[in-house]
Design a protein around this motif. Structure first.
Motif, PDB file in Angstrom:
ATOM      1  N   VAL A   1       0.854  -1.195   0.000  1.00 12.05           N
ATOM      2  CA  VAL A   1       0.000   0.000   0.000  1.00 12.05           C
ATOM      3  C   VAL A   1       0.885   1.238   0.000  1.00 12.05           C
ATOM      4  O   VAL A   1       1.732   1.407   0.871  1.00 12.05           O
ATOM      5  N   ARG A   2       0.690   2.090  -0.988  1.00 11.78           N
ATOM      6  CA  ARG A   2       1.434   3.349  -1.061  1.00 11.78           C
ATOM      7  C   ARG A   2       0.545   4.419  -1.671  1.00 11.78           C
ATOM      8  O   ARG A   2      -0.310   4.131  -2.497  1.00 11.78           O
ATOM      9  N   THR A   3       0.812   5.642  -1.255  1.00 12.68           N
ATOM     10  CA  THR A   3       0.203   6.793  -1.917  1.00 12.68           C
ATOM     11  C   THR A   3       1.331   7.708  -2.378  1.00 12.68           C
ATOM     12  O   THR A   3       2.421   7.722  -1.796  1.00 12.68           O
ATOM     13  N   SER A   4       1.042   8.449  -3.405  1.00 16.66           N
ATOM     14  CA  SER A   4       2.018   9.403  -3.915  1.00 16.66           C
ATOM     15  C   SER A   4       2.312  10.433  -2.836  1.00 16.66           C
ATOM     16  O   SER A   4       1.401  10.918  -2.149  1.00 16.66           O
TER      17      SER A   4
ATOM     18  N   GLY B   1      -1.791  12.264   3.296  1.00 13.85           N
ATOM     19  CA  GLY B   1      -2.531  13.011   4.299  1.00 13.85           C
ATOM     20  C   GLY B   1      -3.857  13.566   3.787  1.00 13.85           C
ATOM     21  O   GLY B   1      -4.537  14.291   4.502  1.00 13.85           O
ATOM     22  N   LYS B   2      -4.242  13.187   2.572  1.00 12.51           N
ATOM     23  CA  LYS B   2      -5.489  13.707   1.994  1.00 12.51           C
ATOM     24  C   LYS B   2      -6.587  12.659   1.917  1.00 12.51           C
ATOM     25  O   LYS B   2      -7.578  12.845   1.232  1.00 12.51           O
ATOM     26  N   GLY B   3      -6.399  11.526   2.598  1.00 15.46           N
ATOM     27  CA  GLY B   3      -7.450  10.518   2.684  1.00 15.46           C
ATOM     28  C   GLY B   3      -7.409   9.441   1.623  1.00 15.46           C
ATOM     29  O   GLY B   3      -8.253   8.539   1.622  1.00 15.46           O
TER      30      GLY B   3
ATOM     31  N   ARG C   1       0.225   3.010  13.078  1.00 18.40           N
ATOM     32  CA  ARG C   1      -0.836   3.849  13.663  1.00 18.40           C
ATOM     33  C   ARG C   1      -1.995   4.036  12.684  1.00 18.40           C
ATOM     34  O   ARG C   1      -3.162   4.001  13.064  1.00 18.40           O
ATOM     35  N   PHE C   2      -1.670   4.224  11.413  1.00 18.73           N
ATOM     36  CA  PHE C   2      -2.675   4.391  10.373  1.00 18.73           C
ATOM     37  C   PHE C   2      -3.591   3.166  10.305  1.00 18.73           C
ATOM     38  O   PHE C   2      -4.816   3.287  10.318  1.00 18.73           O
TER      39      PHE C   2
ATOM     40  N   GLY D   1      -8.949   0.253  12.345  1.00 19.05           N
ATOM     41  CA  GLY D   1      -9.577  -0.883  13.010  1.00 19.05           C
ATOM     42  C   GLY D   1      -8.774  -2.167  13.013  1.00 19.05           C
ATOM     43  O   GLY D   1      -9.203  -3.164  13.598  1.00 19.05           O
ATOM     44  N   PHE D   2      -7.608  -2.175  12.390  1.00 18.03           N
ATOM     45  CA  PHE D   2      -6.776  -3.376  12.398  1.00 18.03           C
ATOM     46  C   PHE D   2      -6.143  -3.528  13.775  1.00 18.03           C
ATOM     47  O   PHE D   2      -5.789  -2.550  14.420  1.00 18.03           O
ATOM     48  N   LYS D   3      -6.015  -4.772  14.224  1.00 17.51           N
ATOM     49  CA  LYS D   3      -5.429  -5.085  15.526  1.00 17.51           C
ATOM     50  C   LYS D   3      -4.199  -5.962  15.340  1.00 17.51           C
ATOM     51  O   LYS D   3      -4.200  -6.884  14.528  1.00 17.51           O
TER      52      LYS D   3
END
Length: 154
Positions: A91-94, A99-101, A135-136, A141-143
């Motif tokens: 999982v990656r975002t540019s 921080g923009k959802g 933390r994200f 909801g992941f544990k």
């Protein structure tokens, strides 16, 4: 963020930006190769993912621009009475849209996709060095219920 956020299967044309996103952090820079053209190993992996009905490489797009990526693997298990699990990885975002959802939307899309496929569980891993990522995922909801181990074969 410009344009509506949409999700679709990745194409060969998306590979260069996907590799750039995978390499865009301290750990990724150590293991990915940004070259033009991209190394053939990425194309071979992409073709294998594309050919496997239990693997999906999904991109999140803001308008026409690829802004995030995740791979979802669906695995049958004998446990849970023959239940299926979805594993979300890579999982990656540019960096320009962090921080923009987009990451949140991408994970929620993956969870919904797992439900569509009849999975009883979604799992993922993150490197312990990625404190923000941990933390994200916990915020979503992941544990951290299991201890994971890996064996590097290189």
């Amino acid at each position: 963020m410009k344009g509506r956020l949409t999700f679709r299967n990745a194409t060969e044309e998306d590979l260069a930006i996907i590799v750039e996103m995978l390499a865009d952090d301290e750990l990724g820079r150590q293991r990915e190769r940004i070259e033009h053209p991209i190394p053939s190993t990425y194309m071979k992996a992409f073709q294998a993912i594309k050919a496997d009905s239990n693997n999906e490489l999904i991109v999140a797009c803001c308008g026409e621009k690829v802004s995030g990526v995740a791979q979802i693997t669906f695995t049958p298990y004998l446990t849970y009475q023959g239940g299926w699990r979805a594993t979300i990885e890579g999982v990656r975002t540019s960096s320009s849209v962090r921080g923009k959802g987009i990451g949140t939307a991408l994970i929620k899309w993956g969870i919904n996709r797992a439900k569509e496929r009849g999975c009883h569980l979604v799992q993922l891993t993150t490197n312990r060095k990625r404190k923000d990522a941990l933390r994200f995922y916990e915020h979503l909801g992941f544990k951290a219920t299991h201890e994971g181990l890996k064996l590097n074969l290189n």
